[in-house]
Design an enzyme around this catalytic site. Structure first.
Site, short mmCIF file in Angstrom:
data_model
loop_
_atom_site.label_atom_id
_atom_site.label_comp_id
_atom_site.label_asym_id
_atom_site.label_seq_id
_atom_site.Cartn_x
_atom_site.Cartn_y
_atom_site.Cartn_z
N HIS A 89 -34.14 -50.66 -85.29
CA HIS A 89 -32.96 -51.46 -85.63
C HIS A 89 -33.34 -52.92 -85.55
O HIS A 89 -34.10 -53.31 -84.67
CB HIS A 89 -31.82 -51.16 -84.66
CG HIS A 89 -30.50 -51.58 -85.18
ND1 HIS A 89 -30.05 -52.87 -85.08
CD2 HIS A 89 -29.54 -50.88 -85.86
CE1 HIS A 89 -28.86 -52.95 -85.65
NE2 HIS A 89 -28.54 -51.77 -86.14
N ASP A 93 -27.62 -43.67 -86.90
CA ASP A 93 -27.77 -42.65 -87.93
C ASP A 93 -28.51 -41.40 -87.44
O ASP A 93 -28.52 -40.38 -88.11
CB ASP A 93 -28.51 -43.23 -89.15
CG ASP A 93 -27.68 -44.27 -89.85
OD1 ASP A 93 -26.48 -44.01 -90.03
OD2 ASP A 93 -28.21 -45.33 -90.20
N1 ACO Z 1 -40.70 -45.57 -88.34
C1 ACO Z 1 -41.97 -46.04 -88.20
N2 ACO Z 1 -42.26 -47.34 -88.05
C2 ACO Z 1 -41.25 -48.21 -88.06
C3 ACO Z 1 -39.90 -47.80 -88.19
C4 ACO Z 1 -39.65 -46.41 -88.32
N3 ACO Z 1 -38.40 -45.98 -88.45
N4 ACO Z 1 -39.09 -48.88 -88.17
C5 ACO Z 1 -39.90 -49.94 -88.02
N5 ACO Z 1 -41.19 -49.55 -87.94
C6 ACO Z 1 -42.36 -50.40 -87.69
C7 ACO Z 1 -42.74 -51.20 -88.92
O1 ACO Z 1 -43.67 -50.51 -89.73
C8 ACO Z 1 -43.31 -52.45 -88.30
O2 ACO Z 1 -44.61 -52.14 -87.81
P1 ACO Z 1 -45.77 -53.27 -87.80
O3 ACO Z 1 -45.26 -54.35 -86.89
O4 ACO Z 1 -46.96 -52.57 -87.29
O5 ACO Z 1 -45.92 -53.73 -89.22
C9 ACO Z 1 -42.42 -52.69 -87.06
O6 ACO Z 1 -41.97 -51.36 -86.70
C10 ACO Z 1 -41.24 -53.58 -87.32
O7 ACO Z 1 -40.54 -53.07 -88.44
P2 ACO Z 1 -39.67 -53.92 -89.45
O8 ACO Z 1 -39.55 -53.17 -90.73
O9 ACO Z 1 -40.19 -55.32 -89.50
O10 ACO Z 1 -38.28 -53.94 -88.72
P3 ACO Z 1 -36.92 -54.41 -89.35
O11 ACO Z 1 -36.11 -54.98 -88.26
O12 ACO Z 1 -37.15 -55.26 -90.55
O13 ACO Z 1 -36.26 -53.05 -89.90
C11 ACO Z 1 -35.10 -51.01 -89.95
C12 ACO Z 1 -35.27 -52.37 -89.24
C13 ACO Z 1 -34.87 -51.23 -91.43
C14 ACO Z 1 -33.87 -50.34 -89.37
C15 ACO Z 1 -36.36 -50.17 -89.70
O14 ACO Z 1 -36.54 -49.94 -88.33
C16 ACO Z 1 -36.32 -48.84 -90.46
O15 ACO Z 1 -36.74 -48.78 -91.61
N6 ACO Z 1 -35.82 -47.74 -89.82
C17 ACO Z 1 -35.69 -46.46 -90.50
C18 ACO Z 1 -34.46 -46.44 -91.38
C19 ACO Z 1 -33.19 -46.39 -90.57
O16 ACO Z 1 -33.03 -45.59 -89.66
N7 ACO Z 1 -32.25 -47.25 -90.95
C20 ACO Z 1 -30.93 -47.30 -90.33
C21 ACO Z 1 -30.76 -48.53 -89.49
S1 ACO Z 1 -29.22 -48.56 -88.68
C22 ACO Z 1 -28.12 -48.96 -89.90
O17 ACO Z 1 -28.42 -49.64 -90.85
C23 ACO Z 1 -26.82 -48.42 -89.78
#
Ligand code: ACO
Length: 429
Positions: A307, A364
């Site tokens: 998140h 979620d």
């Molecule tokens: N699985 C694996 N790796 C992940 C995940 C995940 N679910 N989420 C983030 N990461 C990793 C990224 O690859 C990144 O790694 P790095 O630093 O080695 O490059 C690091 O964690 C940071 O990730 P970002 O994408 O920069 O985080 P951001 O804050 O931009 O994204 C998000 C947040 C979109 C929720 C992300 O965690 C994600 O894609 N989660 C899965 C989808 C999801 O569950 N979305 C619902 C969110 S809640 C809502 O909207 C109601």
């Protein structure tokens, strides 16, 4: 005395006002930055950018705090109904018994859809994605209720438009489900509660009334309360951006629905169930899937994890996890996907990749399992989220107008070609 922040560029110092919010969050007001320094800030994804002052919802990601209008989500989830929470989010105060009864009646009174609006459902294929339908139909409502085209953020007119939207979204959602399954539309029953009426429109048959069990009604109510608002997330910011052009409420939230649809946002609740089903049917150990999610060479992410704001735990996920057990127990159901989800969560808590990146289950992760238990099909999960988020979108749209916010218009840094001479077609080789 106003606190100041000093910025030095090329040996010249500039001072900017600072502002401290009600919960001691601090910001540097850079409204005049470009005018004074000629520079803009760069913050793709807006992780450090405040776009508004708001008194609706407070989130503290480090402490796992979520409050609507000052009330902790844990307490609202336990004690308040969805319509009550809608009133709270829209008006800033909990309703009196009288106010709540009037608000309920107003919502109930708008539940039916205009016959000519209903016709549009029949022109679509049964496979039409319900989120596409929801977004389109919300926009179409203004064709039949031209009064909602008025951009009014106060008084009776606003109250009516807000109630109309909270009501119509529920009917449109239920009808899109009926259409997908080739079933006749079931008319709303104004005598039922918000959730019971929705379940009635979803699951009743012409000669067989569906009566929601209290367990199911309570579970749906909880789901909606937990989704009611979440400050400046992707879809709410979209509603604000669209609304900032003074677009009407219905077209603004229609854009919010589109933003919510993506799997990184509201679409994640369906993606979680697909992922759990995939793990189950693959027969592979969970570690295999975790390895894929950690491997940067593919696009696999662990859906329902991570998140932007919550970095220790998402309080909504904690509430949902507990409630999922109770609901399955009360309904005497078992769900093998819950076991996979629990194992997945347990493993990530011991895995350095997830721990070091603060990736924990978000709202979620367990919500799909709750919706499955209620009987909601997977293609409707994100629609359910949209119904729940409606009060938050409406309140943010209203607040933006009350604050007379300027039209949203971010800047960019151009990285393309500098000026060059046009080459005639015949000379291009
Ligand atoms: N699985 C694996 N790796 C992940 C995940 C995940 N679910 N989420 C983030 N990461 C990793 C990224 O690859 C990144 O790694 P790095 O630093 O080695 O490059 C690091 O964690 C940071 O990730 P970002 O994408 O920069 O985080 P951001 O804050 O931009 O994204 C998000 C947040 C979109 C929720 C992300 O965690 C994600 O894609 N989660 C899965 C989808 C999801 O569950 N979305 C619902 C969110 S809640 C809502 O909207 C109601």
């Amino acid at each position: 005395m106003t606190e100041k922040a000093t910025l030095t560029i090329d040996d010249r110092s500039y001072e900017f006002d600072m502002f401290t919010g009600a919960e001691n969050e601090r910001c540097i007001d850079i409204t005049h930055l470009r005018k004074e320094t000629g520079c803009i800030t760069m913050d793709p994804g807006y992780g450090n950018t405040g776009s508004c002052y708001s008194s609706i919802t407070y989130v503290d990601g480090a402490k796992g705090i979520l409050r609507y209008r000052g009330y902790p989500i844990e307490e609202l989830a336990q004690k308040a109904g969805f319509v009550e929470v809608c009133y709270l989010i829209l008006h800033g105060e909990l309703p009196t018994a009288r106010q709540l009864a009037d608000f309920r009646a107003e919502i109930a009174g708008h539940a039916a859809l205009h016959e000519n609006l209903k016709i549009h459902f029949s022109g679509l294929p049964h496979s039409a994605p319900p989120m596409a339908l929801l977004s389109a139909m919300l926009n179409l409502v203004s064709c039949f209720h031209p009064e909602v085209l008025e951009v009014v953020a106060e008084g009776e007119e606003f109250e009516r438009t807000a109630a109309l939207l909270l009501s119509k979204v529920r009917t449109i959602a239920a009808f899109s489900y009926r259409m997908a399954y080739g079933k006749p539309f079931i008319h709303p029953n104004p005598n039922l509660s918000y959730c019971a009426n929705f379940l009635h429109m979803m699951f009743s048959e012409p000669y067989q009334e569906y009566v929601a069990s209290p367990v199911i009604e309570k579970a749906l109510n909880l789901f909606l309360v937990l989704h009611a608002d979440h400050e400046q997330n992707c879809s709410t910011s979209t509603v604000r951006v669209v609304g900032s052009s003074r677009a009407n409420l219905f077209s603004s939230v229609s854009a919010g629905v589109s933003a919510l649809w993506g799997p990184l946002h509201g679409g994640a609740n369906a993606a979680v169930i697909k992922m759990l089903e995939e793990i189950k049917s693959s027969g592979q150990p969970i570690d295999h899937y975790l390895d894929m999610a950690k491997d940067k060479n593919n696009n696999v992410r662990l859906m329902g994890f991570g998140h932007r704001v919550y970095k220790n735990f998402d309080p909504r996920s904690v509430i949902l996890k507990k409630r999922v057990y109770e609901v399955l127990d009360e309904l005497q159901q078992e769900d093998p996907l819950l076991d996979i989800a629990l194992e997945l969560e347990e493993k990530t808590l011991k895995d350095d990749y997830f721990v070091s990146r603060n990736l924990y289950p978000n709202v979620d992760f367990y919500s799909g399992i709750l919706l499955r238990a209620i009987g909601i099909p997977i293609n409707m999960y994100t629609v359910m989220f949209a119904i729940g988020r409606m009060p938050g979108w409406i309140a943010n749209w209203r607040e933006l107008l009350e604050h007379k916010q300027r039209i949203s218009r971010p800047r960019q840094i151009y990285t393309g070609s500098t000026t060059r001479e046009f080459v005639e077609l015949r000379d291009r080789g």
